[in-house]
Design a protein around this motif. Structure first.
Motif, PDB file in Angstrom:
ATOM      1  N   ALA A  16       0.832  -1.206   0.000  1.00 49.21           N
ATOM      2  CA  ALA A  16       0.000   0.000   0.000  1.00 49.21           C
ATOM      3  C   ALA A  16       0.868   1.259   0.000  1.00 49.21           C
ATOM      4  CB  ALA A  16      -0.939  -0.004   1.199  1.00 49.21           C
ATOM      5  N   PHE A  17       1.964   1.240   0.757  1.00 50.78           N
ATOM      6  CA  PHE A  17       2.863   2.389   0.803  1.00 50.78           C
ATOM      7  C   PHE A  17       3.488   2.638  -0.565  1.00 50.78           C
ATOM      8  CE2 PHE A  17       7.292   3.877   1.347  1.00 50.78           C
ATOM      9  CZ  PHE A  17       7.032   5.169   1.793  1.00 50.78           C
ATOM     10  N   ILE A  18       3.998   1.588  -1.194  1.00 54.88           N
ATOM     11  CA  ILE A  18       4.622   1.735  -2.511  1.00 54.88           C
ATOM     12  C   ILE A  18       3.583   2.189  -3.538  1.00 54.88           C
ATOM     13  CG2 ILE A  18       5.815   0.519  -4.381  1.00 54.88           C
ATOM     14  CD1 ILE A  18       6.955  -1.344  -2.116  1.00 54.88           C
ATOM     15  N   LYS A  19       2.408   1.616  -3.469  1.00 53.96           N
ATOM     16  CA  LYS A  19       1.324   2.011  -4.380  1.00 53.96           C
ATOM     17  C   LYS A  19       1.005   3.497  -4.208  1.00 53.96           C
ATOM     18  CE  LYS A  19      -3.432   1.049  -5.666  1.00 53.96           C
ATOM     19  NZ  LYS A  19      -4.639   0.283  -5.433  1.00 53.96           N
ATOM     20  N   PHE A  20       0.907   3.949  -2.968  1.00 52.94           N
ATOM     21  CA  PHE A  20       0.623   5.351  -2.689  1.00 52.94           C
ATOM     22  C   PHE A  20       1.690   6.256  -3.304  1.00 52.94           C
ATOM     23  CE2 PHE A  20       1.460   9.068  -0.015  1.00 52.94           C
ATOM     24  CZ  PHE A  20       0.262   9.745  -0.167  1.00 52.94           C
ATOM     25  N   LEU A  21       2.967   5.917  -3.107  1.00 48.33           N
ATOM     26  CA  LEU A  21       4.052   6.711  -3.678  1.00 48.33           C
ATOM     27  C   LEU A  21       3.932   6.805  -5.195  1.00 48.33           C
ATOM     28  CD1 LEU A  21       7.288   5.529  -1.804  1.00 48.33           C
ATOM     29  CD2 LEU A  21       6.181   7.756  -1.637  1.00 48.33           C
ATOM     30  N   LEU A  22       3.710   5.663  -5.825  1.00 45.00           N
ATOM     31  CA  LEU A  22       3.644   5.625  -7.284  1.00 45.00           C
ATOM     32  C   LEU A  22       2.437   6.385  -7.828  1.00 45.00           C
ATOM     33  CD1 LEU A  22       4.708   1.924  -7.800  1.00 45.00           C
ATOM     34  CD2 LEU A  22       6.072   3.957  -8.320  1.00 45.00           C
ATOM     35  N   GLU A  23       1.299   6.203  -7.187  1.00 43.64           N
ATOM     36  CA  GLU A  23       0.088   6.894  -7.649  1.00 43.64           C
ATOM     37  C   GLU A  23       0.196   8.406  -7.447  1.00 43.64           C
ATOM     38  OE1 GLU A  23      -3.283   3.409  -7.312  1.00 43.64           O
ATOM     39  OE2 GLU A  23      -3.091   4.812  -5.638  1.00 43.64           O
ATOM     40  N   THR A  24       0.924   8.817  -6.402  1.00 44.26           N
ATOM     41  CA  THR A  24       1.141  10.244  -6.166  1.00 44.26           C
ATOM     42  C   THR A  24       1.828  10.891  -7.374  1.00 44.26           C
ATOM     43  OG1 THR A  24       1.279   9.920  -3.790  1.00 44.26           O
ATOM     44  CG2 THR A  24       2.301  11.903  -4.651  1.00 44.26           C
ATOM     45  N   TYR A  25       2.675  10.134  -8.037  1.00 47.83           N
ATOM     46  CA  TYR A  25       3.404  10.640  -9.202  1.00 47.83           C
ATOM     47  C   TYR A  25       2.759  10.248 -10.522  1.00 47.83           C
ATOM     48  CZ  TYR A  25       6.798  12.471  -6.053  1.00 47.83           C
ATOM     49  OH  TYR A  25       7.393  13.198  -5.054  1.00 47.83           O
ATOM     50  N   GLY A  26       1.511   9.798 -10.451  1.00 45.78           N
ATOM     51  CA  GLY A  26       0.742   9.568 -11.667  1.00 45.78           C
ATOM     52  C   GLY A  26       0.922   8.227 -12.348  1.00 45.78           C
ATOM     53  N   PHE A  27       1.544   7.273 -11.676  1.00 52.05           N
ATOM     54  CA  PHE A  27       1.700   5.948 -12.272  1.00 52.05           C
ATOM     55  C   PHE A  27       0.450   5.103 -12.040  1.00 52.05           C
ATOM     56  CE2 PHE A  27       6.063   7.297 -11.485  1.00 52.05           C
ATOM     57  CZ  PHE A  27       6.641   7.048 -12.724  1.00 52.05           C
ATOM     58  N   ASP A  28       0.134   4.257 -12.997  1.00 52.10           N
ATOM     59  CA  ASP A  28      -0.907   3.249 -12.818  1.00 52.10           C
ATOM     60  C   ASP A  28      -0.246   2.076 -12.110  1.00 52.10           C
ATOM     61  OD1 ASP A  28      -2.837   4.721 -14.225  1.00 52.10           O
ATOM     62  OD2 ASP A  28      -2.127   3.933 -16.131  1.00 52.10           O
ATOM     63  N   VAL A  29      -0.878   1.581 -11.056  1.00 49.49           N
ATOM     64  CA  VAL A  29      -0.260   0.537 -10.251  1.00 49.49           C
ATOM     65  C   VAL A  29      -1.068  -0.751 -10.319  1.00 49.49           C
ATOM     66  CG1 VAL A  29       0.525  -0.114  -7.935  1.00 49.49           C
ATOM     67  CG2 VAL A  29       0.700   2.272  -8.690  1.00 49.49           C
ATOM     68  N   LEU A  30      -0.374  -1.824 -10.662  1.00 46.86           N
ATOM     69  CA  LEU A  30      -0.919  -3.179 -10.612  1.00 46.86           C
ATOM     70  C   LEU A  30      -0.325  -3.815  -9.366  1.00 46.86           C
ATOM     71  CD1 LEU A  30      -0.059  -4.121 -14.302  1.00 46.86           C
ATOM     72  CD2 LEU A  30      -2.246  -3.259 -13.456  1.00 46.86           C
ATOM     73  N   GLU A  31      -1.041  -4.784  -8.793  1.00 47.57           N
ATOM     74  CA  GLU A  31      -0.553  -5.400  -7.568  1.00 47.57           C
ATOM     75  C   GLU A  31      -0.552  -6.922  -7.659  1.00 47.57           C
ATOM     76  OE1 GLU A  31      -2.052  -3.559  -3.797  1.00 47.57           O
ATOM     77  OE2 GLU A  31      -3.390  -2.515  -5.201  1.00 47.57           O
ATOM     78  N   ALA A  32       0.427  -7.529  -6.996  1.00 45.18           N
ATOM     79  CA  ALA A  32       0.494  -8.976  -6.841  1.00 45.18           C
ATOM     80  C   ALA A  32       1.049  -9.256  -5.454  1.00 45.18           C
ATOM     81  CB  ALA A  32       1.386  -9.595  -7.913  1.00 45.18           C
ATOM     82  N   THR A  33       0.601 -10.357  -4.854  1.00 52.77           N
ATOM     83  CA  THR A  33       1.034 -10.676  -3.490  1.00 52.77           C
ATOM     84  C   THR A  33       2.035 -11.818  -3.415  1.00 52.77           C
ATOM     85  OG1 THR A  33      -0.840 -12.162  -3.133  1.00 52.77           O
ATOM     86  CG2 THR A  33      -1.140  -9.850  -2.517  1.00 52.77           C
ATOM     87  N   ASN A  34       2.362 -12.415  -4.565  1.00 57.37           N
ATOM     88  CA  ASN A  34       3.364 -13.484  -4.593  1.00 57.37           C
ATOM     89  C   ASN A  34       3.910 -13.616  -6.014  1.00 57.37           C
ATOM     90  OD1 ASN A  34       1.758 -15.543  -6.120  1.00 57.37           O
ATOM     91  ND2 ASN A  34       0.456 -15.442  -4.308  1.00 57.37           N
ATOM     92  N   GLY A  35       4.939 -14.421  -6.156  1.00 56.03           N
ATOM     93  CA  GLY A  35       5.587 -14.571  -7.451  1.00 56.03           C
ATOM     94  C   GLY A  35       4.699 -15.163  -8.524  1.00 56.03           C
TER      95      GLY A  35
END
Length: 125
Positions: A16-35
């Protein structure tokens, strides 16, 4: 100019922290919880950059990176940046697996920013 970043992290708060940082700078964020989820996301959603945790359940980040590299087509290689709290001993294994860069956790935006600029060719404030 790429702007889709896949964040692969098993800890919800860290992701969530990394997603927040990236979205703050306008990046679209995809998420995965494992390899395993990461391999599927790369295959189906073609991110421009992957931020890959090394230690995860189901499939670790190095195994996932090897799988992603084995299935890349037409010379198109998605940059994969490892995120790890492990010692420097993982460095050699990470690069052998196909990791392009390595960042230490806890992640600091001052360390992440040059990686985003380098691999996404995008200026950030």
């Amino acid at each position: 100019m790429g702007n889709k970043v896949l964040v692969v992290e098993d800890y919800d708060d860290s992701r969530a922290f990394i997603k927040f940082l990236l979205e703050t700078y306008g990046f679209d964020v995809l998420e995965a919880t494992n390899g395993y989820e990461a391999v599927e996301a790369v295959r189906k959603q073609a991110p421009d950059l992957v931020l890959m945790d090394i230690s995860m359940p189901v499939m670790d980040g190095l195994t996932a990176t090897k799988e992603i590299r084995a299935h890349e087509k037409n010379g198109v290689k998605v940059p994969i940046v490892a995120l790890t709290a492990q010692s420097e001993g993982v460095r050699t294994s990470a690069f052998e697996a196909g990791i392009d860069a390595l960042l230490s956790k806890p992640l600091d935006f001052d360390d992440l920013k040059p990686v985003l600029v380098r691999y996404l060719s995008r200026a950030l404030p």
